[in-house]
Write a protein that holds these residues in place. Structure first.
Motif, PDB file in Angstrom:
ATOM      1  N   TYR A  95       0.833  -1.213   0.000  1.00 52.51           N
ATOM      2  CA  TYR A  95       0.000   0.000   0.000  1.00 52.51           C
ATOM      3  C   TYR A  95       0.860   1.252   0.000  1.00 52.51           C
ATOM      4  O   TYR A  95       0.658   2.175  -0.804  1.00 52.51           O
ATOM      5  N   ILE A  96       1.850   1.291   0.874  1.00 55.50           N
ATOM      6  CA  ILE A  96       2.717   2.465   0.976  1.00 55.50           C
ATOM      7  C   ILE A  96       3.535   2.647  -0.293  1.00 55.50           C
ATOM      8  O   ILE A  96       3.710   3.770  -0.790  1.00 55.50           O
ATOM      9  N   ASP A  97       4.023   1.547  -0.864  1.00 57.46           N
ATOM     10  CA  ASP A  97       4.793   1.641  -2.114  1.00 57.46           C
ATOM     11  C   ASP A  97       3.958   2.274  -3.225  1.00 57.46           C
ATOM     12  O   ASP A  97       4.465   3.099  -4.008  1.00 57.46           O
ATOM     13  N   LYS A  98       2.687   1.912  -3.315  1.00 58.15           N
ATOM     14  CA  LYS A  98       1.821   2.483  -4.349  1.00 58.15           C
ATOM     15  C   LYS A  98       1.621   3.976  -4.130  1.00 58.15           C
ATOM     16  O   LYS A  98       1.654   4.769  -5.076  1.00 58.15           O
ATOM     17  N   LEU A  99       1.415   4.366  -2.878  1.00 54.34           N
ATOM     18  CA  LEU A  99       1.210   5.784  -2.591  1.00 54.34           C
ATOM     19  C   LEU A  99       2.478   6.593  -2.837  1.00 54.34           C
ATOM     20  O   LEU A  99       2.417   7.729  -3.313  1.00 54.34           O
ATOM     21  N   VAL A 100       3.619   6.023  -2.525  1.00 59.29           N
ATOM     22  CA  VAL A 100       4.879   6.719  -2.800  1.00 59.29           C
ATOM     23  C   VAL A 100       5.008   6.982  -4.300  1.00 59.29           C
ATOM     24  O   VAL A 100       5.447   8.060  -4.723  1.00 59.29           O
ATOM     25  N   SER A 101       4.605   6.022  -5.118  1.00 63.55           N
ATOM     26  CA  SER A 101       4.663   6.206  -6.576  1.00 63.55           C
ATOM     27  C   SER A 101       3.742   7.338  -7.020  1.00 63.55           C
ATOM     28  O   SER A 101       4.112   8.154  -7.877  1.00 63.55           O
ATOM     29  N   VAL A 102       2.543   7.385  -6.432  1.00 62.35           N
ATOM     30  CA  VAL A 102       1.597   8.448  -6.774  1.00 62.35           C
ATOM     31  C   VAL A 102       2.162   9.811  -6.375  1.00 62.35           C
ATOM     32  O   VAL A 102       2.182  10.756  -7.177  1.00 62.35           O
ATOM     33  N   PHE A 103       2.664   9.918  -5.158  1.00 58.97           N
ATOM     34  CA  PHE A 103       3.138  11.215  -4.678  1.00 58.97           C
ATOM     35  C   PHE A 103       4.495  11.601  -5.263  1.00 58.97           C
ATOM     36  O   PHE A 103       4.862  12.779  -5.220  1.00 58.97           O
ATOM     37  N   HIS A 104       5.210  10.640  -5.809  1.00 55.37           N
ATOM     38  CA  HIS A 104       6.411  10.973  -6.583  1.00 55.37           C
ATOM     39  C   HIS A 104       6.009  11.808  -7.807  1.00 55.37           C
ATOM     40  O   HIS A 104       6.676  12.803  -8.142  1.00 55.37           O
ATOM     41  N   GLU A 105       4.911  11.418  -8.439  1.00 55.48           N
ATOM     42  CA  GLU A 105       4.398  12.178  -9.576  1.00 55.48           C
ATOM     43  C   GLU A 105       3.824  13.520  -9.132  1.00 55.48           C
ATOM     44  O   GLU A 105       3.940  14.520  -9.839  1.00 55.48           O
ATOM     45  N   VAL A 106       3.194  13.538  -7.962  1.00 53.48           N
ATOM     46  CA  VAL A 106       2.685  14.808  -7.428  1.00 53.48           C
ATOM     47  C   VAL A 106       3.825  15.797  -7.250  1.00 53.48           C
ATOM     48  O   VAL A 106       3.713  16.976  -7.606  1.00 53.48           O
ATOM     49  N   ARG A 107       4.956  15.323  -6.721  1.00 54.46           N
ATOM     50  CA  ARG A 107       6.098  16.216  -6.527  1.00 54.46           C
ATOM     51  C   ARG A 107       6.618  16.742  -7.859  1.00 54.46           C
ATOM     52  O   ARG A 107       7.035  17.897  -7.973  1.00 54.46           O
ATOM     53  N   ARG A 108       6.572  15.907  -8.871  1.00 55.22           N
ATOM     54  CA  ARG A 108       7.034  16.345 -10.200  1.00 55.22           C
ATOM     55  C   ARG A 108       6.170  17.466 -10.755  1.00 55.22           C
ATOM     56  O   ARG A 108       6.679  18.433 -11.327  1.00 55.22           O
ATOM     57  N   VAL A 109       4.853  17.382 -10.584  1.00 56.78           N
ATOM     58  CA  VAL A 109       3.957  18.376 -11.193  1.00 56.78           C
ATOM     59  C   VAL A 109       3.833  19.644 -10.361  1.00 56.78           C
ATOM     60  O   VAL A 109       3.330  20.664 -10.836  1.00 56.78           O
ATOM     61  N   LEU A 110       4.294  19.602  -9.107  1.00 50.89           N
ATOM     62  CA  LEU A 110       4.219  20.788  -8.254  1.00 50.89           C
ATOM     63  C   LEU A 110       5.231  21.847  -8.683  1.00 50.89           C
ATOM     64  O   LEU A 110       6.331  21.536  -9.147  1.00 50.89           O
ATOM     65  N   MET A 111       4.845  23.111  -8.492  1.00 47.93           N
ATOM     66  CA  MET A 111       5.792  24.207  -8.626  1.00 47.93           C
ATOM     67  C   MET A 111       6.907  24.033  -7.592  1.00 47.93           C
ATOM     68  O   MET A 111       6.711  23.372  -6.564  1.00 47.93           O
TER      69      MET A 111
END
Length: 329
Positions: A52-68
């Motif tokens: 579960y945590i590994d999947k969320l880390v992958s999602v938020f890795h992309e969130v960090r990329r799209v953030l200013m």
């Protein structure tokens, strides 16, 4: 992409966004083993907390990329117990009568045997901090843990621990320096502090005129920092202080069928602190649209992803109502 909800898996949706185009993210992903959103392979039904945590880390890795570069992530996440009734990994599912209750909608109804090398049945899993540390290891700056205290928490029938009445909100940033508007979410001081600031014999007029002392120093807040509360008492003209890290916010039931929505006040507080008018607010797990509603009502744009079309439809209706109210008032 602005002001739209896209029916998509969060990770796939995020990969379609250009880098550094989002100002902030406010979200609450599906919790581990607590809900069944009637979507196959959804996040939250993994066989172990680590998956579960590994999947969320992958999602938020992309969130960090799209953030200013100066963007922030405000992440609401709750914990769960291993093998509890009505939970993923529970030794027994919910009864037919229990699962028919509106408050139980979406809870796991089918028993799944709990298997884990170190986490035993009845253990508190520790999902929030495990996720926070994993995100920090992935490159996020872990800036603060905020306690969301629920005055109207759901009662529990447990007899061997206290009733749970809080969840976590983690403030994470992409860079060491980031946008944060402390004044936008400042709160009134206590009455005793107001008395010390104003002086025991203060009047309505001279509270505005004098420079009271606070903690041995001249208090430098502007007169606009003082305001009257409902009681009308002279000492209720209080200067504001930096918001504390325990937020007491009641849950709010929805007329619609979504059963895991966080309150609008919680999303609004995060949005006011982390963005300006006209900014783009992202929620990759937008659910019933609370983040978008709070964004619209505070003159921000939104972008959300939702894997369940039914919930996306609920969100669209709520957003339309918010937009109508905003235009009218």
């Amino acid at each position: 992409m602005r002001n739209e909800i896209i029916i998509s898996d969060a990770l796939e949706g995020l990969r379609a966004i250009e880098s550094e185009t989002v100002n902030m993210c406010v979200t609450s992903p599906p919790y581990f083993g607590l809900r069944d959103y009637n979507v196959k392979e959804r996040i939250g039904t993994e066989s172990t907390p680590e998956e579960y945590i590994d999947k969320l880390v992958s999602v938020f890795h992309e969130v960090r990329r799209v953030l200013m570069p100066n963007g922030t992530l405000w992440l609401n996440i709750g914990d769960s117990y291993a093998g509890g009734s009505g939970r993923w990994g529970g030794e027994k599912g919910m009864s037919e009568k229990q699962s028919s209750n509106r408050g139980s909608l979406g809870q796991i109804k089918v028993a799944q045997k709990w298997k884990h090398d170190t986490i035993k049945v009845k253990d508190l899993i520790g999902i929030p901090w495990a996720l926070a540390f994993a995100l920090r290891s992935d490159g996020w700056y872990l800036r603060q843990d905020i306690i969301w205290q629920k005055p109207n928490c759901m009662p529990e029938s447990v007899k061997d621990r206290c009733t749970k009445s809080h969840e976590y909100i983690f403030l994470l940033s992409k860079s060491p320096k980031y946008y944060f508007d402390a004044n936008a979410i400042s709160e009134p001081t206590s009455e005793s502090t107001a008395r010390r600031c104003a002086g025991a014999n203060a009047t309505n007029e001279n509270i505005q005129a004098k420079k009271p002392r606070f903690g041995g120093r001249k208090y430098t807040e502007t007169p606009e920092s003082f305001y009257r509360t409902k009681s009308g008492n002279i000492y209720d003209y209080r200067p504001k202080r930096n918001k504390r890290d325990v937020w007491s916010i009641s849950t709010r039931p929805l007329k619609e069928a979504h059963f895991a929505a966080y309150p609008k006040e919680l999303a609004e507080t995060c949005i006011l602190a982390g963005s300006k008018k006209g900014d783009l607010i992202l929620d990759p797990f937008i659910g019933s649209g609370t983040t978008a509603v709070a964004a619209v009502e505070n003159e921000r744009d939104y972008l959300g992803f939702e894997i369940n079309p039914e919930y996306a439809a609920i969100a669209e209706r709520r957003i339309s109502q918010a937009e109508l109210q905003t235009r009218l008032f």
